[in-house]
Design a protein around this motif. Structure first.
Motif, mmCIF file in Angstrom:
data_model
loop_
_atom_site.group_PDB
_atom_site.id
_atom_site.type_symbol
_atom_site.label_atom_id
_atom_site.label_comp_id
_atom_site.label_asym_id
_atom_site.label_seq_id
_atom_site.Cartn_x
_atom_site.Cartn_y
_atom_site.Cartn_z
ATOM 1 N N SER A 57 4.289 8.319 7.257
ATOM 2 C CA SER A 57 4.936 8.551 5.970
ATOM 3 C C SER A 57 3.927 8.241 4.874
ATOM 4 O O SER A 57 2.902 7.602 5.121
ATOM 5 C CB SER A 57 6.201 7.707 5.805
ATOM 6 N N TRP A 59 3.740 7.218 0.540
ATOM 7 C CA TRP A 59 4.271 6.993 -0.800
ATOM 8 C C TRP A 59 3.296 7.585 -1.805
ATOM 9 O O TRP A 59 2.074 7.374 -1.701
ATOM 10 C CB TRP A 59 4.461 5.503 -1.079
ATOM 11 N N GLY A 61 2.841 7.887 -6.073
ATOM 12 C CA GLY A 61 3.342 7.451 -7.361
ATOM 13 C C GLY A 61 2.855 8.311 -8.503
ATOM 14 O O GLY A 61 1.943 9.139 -8.338
ATOM 15 N N PHE A 98 5.794 -3.044 -2.306
ATOM 16 C CA PHE A 98 6.328 -1.893 -1.576
ATOM 17 C C PHE A 98 7.001 -2.376 -0.296
ATOM 18 O O PHE A 98 6.523 -3.312 0.358
ATOM 19 C CB PHE A 98 5.209 -0.910 -1.207
ATOM 20 N N ASP A 99 8.091 -1.728 0.063
ATOM 21 C CA ASP A 99 8.768 -1.993 1.329
ATOM 22 C C ASP A 99 8.032 -1.243 2.434
ATOM 23 O O ASP A 99 7.878 -0.018 2.352
ATOM 24 C CB ASP A 99 10.227 -1.535 1.249
ATOM 25 N N SER A 102 10.585 1.464 4.369
ATOM 26 C CA SER A 102 11.004 2.660 3.634
ATOM 27 C C SER A 102 9.871 3.297 2.849
ATOM 28 O O SER A 102 9.982 4.445 2.416
ATOM 29 C CB SER A 102 12.138 2.307 2.665
ATOM 30 N N LYS A 104 9.027 2.488 -0.115
ATOM 31 C CA LYS A 104 9.466 2.623 -1.495
ATOM 32 C C LYS A 104 8.859 1.511 -2.344
ATOM 33 O O LYS A 104 8.668 0.387 -1.876
ATOM 34 C CB LYS A 104 10.998 2.565 -1.585
ATOM 35 N N HIS A 105 8.584 1.848 -3.598
ATOM 36 C CA HIS A 105 8.115 0.860 -4.552
ATOM 37 C C HIS A 105 9.312 0.031 -4.973
ATOM 38 O O HIS A 105 10.318 0.557 -5.436
ATOM 39 C CB HIS A 105 7.488 1.566 -5.755
ATOM 40 N N VAL A 106 9.218 -1.335 -4.812
ATOM 41 C CA VAL A 106 10.404 -2.159 -5.012
ATOM 42 C C VAL A 106 10.275 -3.175 -6.149
ATOM 43 O O VAL A 106 11.297 -3.725 -6.601
ATOM 44 C CB VAL A 106 10.780 -2.902 -3.705
#
Length: 263
Positions: A57, A59, A61, A98-99, A102, A104-106
C-alpha cells in the motif's frame, strides 16, 4: 587534533551489506516495524513486503502540506516522521504520525521555525531526540551554515531538555550539508549519517559541555540519508541508495570499546 580524531574514527570496521532491493519511493529514507518495510519520499510512504519487495500500500500526501518528509521511526503501531519546509526559509519543521496498518495520516505537531530543518527524530530512554539541520547556501537561514546543526533532547511533550552541537571532525565530513539520519543504538551510542558520504558516525554524550563526542566513523554501503535499525535483528541497519532507488540492509559491527574509551 581534529586530524588525529578523524584518523581514529576511520579505524572502525565497516558495515557489511546483507540484502538489497529496489524501491521506487526510497528517496529520503527507510524504516522497518519488524513485519514490513516503509520507503519514504517527500510526500509519499510505501509499505513493502520485506521478502518480495512488492508494494502492499502507499500513502500519498498533498505536496503543499507535506513538502519534505525526511525520515521516520516505527513506534508501536505508528510511524513517527520528521518533516520540514525545505528549501523554503525561514526553516520550519513538524512531526507527523501515520498508522502502519491503515497507512493513514493520524496526527501532526508543528515545531515551527527555530533551530533549523528537522531531518530525523528518535525515541530513546524516555526522550525524543531530534536533529535540526542547517546548510550552506540553499535552504539555509541567513547567518547559519552546517556548523549550526543541533541535536535536541525533548521530553514526551516536546519540552526541550538539552541541546548539543556536532563535533568538527563530523561536520567537516558533512559540509556543505548536514545530518540526514540518526538512531540511538542499544549500546548507548548515537549513530548518525550525513547527506551523501557512505559513512556512519558514532557519537556519544559528553560528561560536560554542549558538543557531542566523536567515537568513530565506519564505512557503510550507501550514501548518507535516513537510517533505521531492524527491530528483530540486532545491529542490522536499513538505509537507502538514492541514486538507484534501493533499500539496503547492512550488518553493523560492534563498536570497539577500547577505541571508544580513548576519547
Amino acid at each position: 587534533m581534529a586530524a588525529t580524531l578523524l584518523a581514529l574514527a576511520l579505524a572502525l570496521s565497516p558495515a557489511v551489506e546483507q540484502k538489497r532491493m529496489a524501491a521506487e519511493d526510497a528517496r529520503q529514507g527507510v524504516v522497518s516495524d519488524g513485519r514490513h518495510l516503509f520507503a519514504i519520499d517527500n510526500a509519499t510512504i510505501a509499505k513493502l513486503d520485506p521478502r518480495a519487495g512488492s508494494v502492499l500500500s502507499r500513502w500519498s500526501g498533498d505536496p503543499a502540506l507535506f513538502r519534505h518528509m525526511n525520515s521516520c521511526i516505527a513506534l508501536k503501531a505508528r510511524l513517527v516522521c520528521a518533516a520540514s519546509n525545505y528549501p523554503k526559509t525561514p526553516m520550519a519543521s513538524s512531526v507527523e504520525w501515520f498508522d502502519t496498518r491503515s497507512m493513514k495520516h493520524v496526527a501532526s505537531r508543528s515545531l515551527g521555525p527555530g533551530r533549523g530543518s528537522l531531518t530525523w527524530l528518535d525515541w530513546h530512554d524516555g526522550s525524543w531526540w531530534a536533529c535540526f539541520a542547517n546548510y550552506d547556501g540553499k535552504g539555509g537561514d541567513a547567518g547559519r551554515d552546517h556548523r549550526s546543526t543541533t541535536i535536541v533532547q525533548y521530553d514526551s511533550r516536546f519540552v526541550e531538555q538539552g541541546a548539543w552541537l556536532l563535533p568538527d571532525s563530523v561536520l567537516e565530513r558533512m559540509a556543505p550539508y548536514s545530518s540526514s539520519g540518526g538512531v540511538w543504538g542499544r549500546d548507548g551510542y548515537l549513530y548518525v549519517t550525513g547527506h551523501d558520504r557512505p559513512e556512519l558516525y558514532v557519537l556519544k554524550l559528553p560528561e560536560a559541555g554542549s558538543e557531542l563526542l566523536h567515537v568513530g566513523t565506519m564505512a557503510i554501503p550507501t550514501n548518507g540519508q535516513a537510517i533505521a535499525w531492524d527491530p528483530n535483528e540486532p545491529r542490522l541497519l536499513w538505509s537507502i541508495e538514492r541514486s538507484t532507488r534501493s533499500i539496503v540492509a547492512s550488518r553493523v559491527p560492534p563498536v570497539d570499546e577500547q577505541a571508544a574509551a580513548r576519547r
